[in-house]
Write a protein that holds these residues in place. Structure first.
Motif, PDB file in Angstrom:
ATOM      1  N   GLY A 106     -18.729  -7.041 -34.245  1.00  0.00           N
ATOM      2  CA  GLY A 106     -17.360  -7.168 -34.379  1.00  0.00           C
ATOM      3  C   GLY A 106     -17.069  -5.798 -35.131  1.00  0.00           C
ATOM      4  O   GLY A 106     -15.897  -5.057 -34.621  1.00  0.00           O
ATOM      5  N   VAL A 107     -17.472  -5.492 -36.170  1.00  0.00           N
ATOM      6  CA  VAL A 107     -16.942  -4.422 -37.176  1.00  0.00           C
ATOM      7  C   VAL A 107     -17.678  -3.138 -36.564  1.00  0.00           C
ATOM      8  O   VAL A 107     -16.921  -2.012 -36.495  1.00  0.00           O
ATOM      9  N   GLY A 108     -18.906  -2.986 -36.257  1.00  0.00           N
ATOM     10  CA  GLY A 108     -19.550  -2.159 -35.962  1.00  0.00           C
ATOM     11  C   GLY A 108     -19.002  -1.518 -34.542  1.00  0.00           C
ATOM     12  O   GLY A 108     -18.727  -0.243 -34.502  1.00  0.00           O
ATOM     13  N   TYR A 109     -18.917  -2.244 -33.694  1.00  0.00           N
ATOM     14  CA  TYR A 109     -18.461  -1.933 -32.418  1.00  0.00           C
ATOM     15  C   TYR A 109     -16.887  -1.512 -32.338  1.00  0.00           C
ATOM     16  O   TYR A 109     -16.581  -0.325 -31.823  1.00  0.00           O
ATOM     17  N   LEU A 110     -16.148  -2.083 -33.215  1.00  0.00           N
ATOM     18  CA  LEU A 110     -14.843  -1.404 -33.645  1.00  0.00           C
ATOM     19  C   LEU A 110     -14.688   0.006 -34.123  1.00  0.00           C
ATOM     20  O   LEU A 110     -14.267   0.880 -33.646  1.00  0.00           O
ATOM     21  N   LEU A 111     -15.561   0.232 -35.116  1.00  0.00           N
ATOM     22  CA  LEU A 111     -15.853   1.675 -35.751  1.00  0.00           C
ATOM     23  C   LEU A 111     -16.393   2.762 -34.624  1.00  0.00           C
ATOM     24  O   LEU A 111     -15.767   3.923 -34.476  1.00  0.00           O
ATOM     25  N   PHE A 112     -17.536   2.346 -33.962  1.00  0.00           N
ATOM     26  CA  PHE A 112     -18.087   3.177 -33.104  1.00  0.00           C
ATOM     27  C   PHE A 112     -17.059   3.452 -31.733  1.00  0.00           C
ATOM     28  O   PHE A 112     -16.820   4.392 -31.491  1.00  0.00           O
ATOM     29  N   SER A 113     -16.458   2.556 -31.527  1.00  0.00           N
ATOM     30  CA  SER A 113     -15.681   2.795 -30.138  1.00  0.00           C
ATOM     31  C   SER A 113     -14.386   3.367 -30.522  1.00  0.00           C
ATOM     32  O   SER A 113     -13.944   4.708 -29.862  1.00  0.00           O
ATOM     33  N   GLY A 114     -13.795   3.273 -31.444  1.00  0.00           N
ATOM     34  CA  GLY A 114     -12.558   3.817 -32.201  1.00  0.00           C
ATOM     35  C   GLY A 114     -12.800   5.271 -32.458  1.00  0.00           C
ATOM     36  O   GLY A 114     -11.981   6.187 -32.121  1.00  0.00           O
ATOM     37  N   LEU A 115     -14.031   5.434 -33.165  1.00  0.00           N
ATOM     38  CA  LEU A 115     -14.288   6.745 -33.495  1.00  0.00           C
ATOM     39  C   LEU A 115     -14.848   7.818 -32.487  1.00  0.00           C
ATOM     40  O   LEU A 115     -14.610   9.041 -32.308  1.00  0.00           O
ATOM     41  N   SER A 116     -15.552   7.188 -31.520  1.00  0.00           N
ATOM     42  CA  SER A 116     -15.891   7.980 -30.416  1.00  0.00           C
ATOM     43  C   SER A 116     -15.230   7.884 -29.026  1.00  0.00           C
ATOM     44  O   SER A 116     -15.393   8.622 -28.003  1.00  0.00           O
ATOM     45  N   ASN A 117     -13.884   7.351 -29.110  1.00  0.00           N
ATOM     46  CA  ASN A 117     -13.044   7.031 -28.284  1.00  0.00           C
ATOM     47  C   ASN A 117     -13.638   6.514 -26.700  1.00  0.00           C
ATOM     48  O   ASN A 117     -13.698   7.147 -25.724  1.00  0.00           O
ATOM     49  N   PHE A 118     -14.617   5.543 -26.884  1.00  0.00           N
ATOM     50  CA  PHE A 118     -15.397   5.079 -25.903  1.00  0.00           C
ATOM     51  C   PHE A 118     -15.393   3.575 -25.885  1.00  0.00           C
ATOM     52  O   PHE A 118     -15.604   2.903 -26.992  1.00  0.00           O
ATOM     53  N   GLY A 119     -15.084   2.857 -24.767  1.00  0.00           N
ATOM     54  CA  GLY A 119     -15.274   1.528 -25.112  1.00  0.00           C
ATOM     55  C   GLY A 119     -14.060   0.582 -25.180  1.00  0.00           C
ATOM     56  O   GLY A 119     -12.906   1.265 -25.081  1.00  0.00           O
ATOM     57  N   ASP A 120     -14.159  -0.730 -25.703  1.00  0.00           N
ATOM     58  CA  ASP A 120     -13.074  -1.463 -25.738  1.00  0.00           C
ATOM     59  C   ASP A 120     -12.051  -0.935 -26.833  1.00  0.00           C
ATOM     60  O   ASP A 120     -10.737  -1.073 -26.428  1.00  0.00           O
ATOM     61  N   TRP A 121     -12.253  -0.263 -27.917  1.00  0.00           N
ATOM     62  CA  TRP A 121     -11.377  -0.201 -28.768  1.00  0.00           C
ATOM     63  C   TRP A 121     -10.864   1.334 -28.552  1.00  0.00           C
ATOM     64  O   TRP A 121      -9.467   1.506 -29.107  1.00  0.00           O
ATOM     65  N   SER A 122     -11.196   2.099 -27.787  1.00  0.00           N
ATOM     66  CA  SER A 122     -10.601   3.233 -27.201  1.00  0.00           C
ATOM     67  C   SER A 122      -9.336   2.835 -26.225  1.00  0.00           C
ATOM     68  O   SER A 122      -8.329   3.507 -26.476  1.00  0.00           O
ATOM     69  N   ALA A 123      -9.694   1.795 -25.647  1.00  0.00           N
ATOM     70  CA  ALA A 123      -8.508   1.126 -24.746  1.00  0.00           C
ATOM     71  C   ALA A 123      -7.446   0.489 -25.976  1.00  0.00           C
ATOM     72  O   ALA A 123      -6.092   0.612 -25.382  1.00  0.00           O
ATOM     73  N   VAL A 124      -7.658   0.037 -26.774  1.00  0.00           N
ATOM     74  CA  VAL A 124      -6.712  -0.504 -27.731  1.00  0.00           C
ATOM     75  C   VAL A 124      -6.033   0.399 -28.429  1.00  0.00           C
ATOM     76  O   VAL A 124      -4.734   0.272 -28.494  1.00  0.00           O
ATOM     77  N   ILE A 125      -6.670   1.538 -28.809  1.00  0.00           N
ATOM     78  CA  ILE A 125      -5.715   2.545 -29.427  1.00  0.00           C
ATOM     79  C   ILE A 125      -5.029   3.616 -28.675  1.00  0.00           C
ATOM     80  O   ILE A 125      -4.711   4.841 -29.206  1.00  0.00           O
ATOM     81  N   ALA A 126      -5.335   3.630 -27.399  1.00  0.00           N
ATOM     82  CA  ALA A 126      -4.886   4.559 -26.376  1.00  0.00           C
ATOM     83  C   ALA A 126      -3.586   5.125 -26.471  1.00  0.00           C
ATOM     84  O   ALA A 126      -3.422   6.358 -26.449  1.00  0.00           O
ATOM     85  N   ASP A 127      -2.582   4.270 -26.783  1.00  0.00           N
ATOM     86  CA  ASP A 127      -1.403   4.507 -26.711  1.00  0.00           C
ATOM     87  C   ASP A 127      -0.852   5.032 -28.179  1.00  0.00           C
ATOM     88  O   ASP A 127       0.407   5.292 -28.262  1.00  0.00           O
ATOM     89  N   PHE A 128      -1.634   4.896 -29.041  1.00  0.00           N
ATOM     90  CA  PHE A 128      -1.300   5.265 -30.433  1.00  0.00           C
ATOM     91  C   PHE A 128      -1.348   6.714 -30.894  1.00  0.00           C
ATOM     92  O   PHE A 128      -2.375   7.444 -30.104  1.00  0.00           O
ATOM     93  N   ARG A 129      -0.482   7.289 -31.370  1.00  0.00           N
ATOM     94  CA  ARG A 129      -0.557   8.672 -31.629  1.00  0.00           C
ATOM     95  C   ARG A 129      -0.249   8.890 -33.145  1.00  0.00           C
ATOM     96  O   ARG A 129       0.362   8.429 -33.672  1.00  0.00           O
TER      97      ARG A 129
END
Length: 131
Positions: A106-129
């Motif tokens: 839960g936490v690791g994938y959130l960090l990895f995906s958000g920081l690398s802009n790959f996977g689930d969390w990249s879709a979650v933050i895609a519209d954030f600027r």
């Protein structure tokens, strides 16, 4: 004459089996219960489910975020059950490992995906600027 307490025997086949089941169950929590259930509850269509991904027709950020959220929820629940079980056997080992894998996922994938802009969390933050 005193006898020393004996250490419990460790059955490595049980340890390995419990670990495999815990990891597979945590993956099912992420994909099927997280993404899949959210997709169905929101009225979207699931097109494919595998051990590593769920493909569905959806939009927005709820379905991509729900996998990690489900992992965190099940990790917390498992940790609660872990503290209720006494002794240390296969059940308690499973609960501990299942909680650990879920929280790390839960936490690791959130960090990895958000920081690398790959996977689930990249879709979650895609519209954030800026994201």
């Amino acid at each position: 004459m005193t006898t020393e307490p004996t250490q419990p025997r460790v059955d490595f086949l049980t340890v390995i089996s419990v670990a495999i089941v815990a990891y597979a169950a945590a993956d099912l929590v992420h994909e099927a219960l997280g993404h899949g259930l959210t997709c169905l509850l929101l009225g979207f269509r699931v097109t494919r489910l595998s051990t590593v991904a769920l493909e569905g027709v959806s939009d927005g950020y709820l379905v991509p975020a729900s996998g990690s959220v489900a992992n965190l929820l099940f990790g917390a629940l498992s940790l609660g059950f872990f503290h209720r079980v006494r002794g240390f056997g296969a059940t308690r080992y499973f609960l501990w490992l299942f909680a650990l894998i879920n929280v790390l996922n839960g936490v690791g994938y959130l960090l990895f995906s958000g920081l690398s802009n790959f996977g689930d969390w990249s879709a979650v933050i895609a519209d954030f600027r800026p994201h």
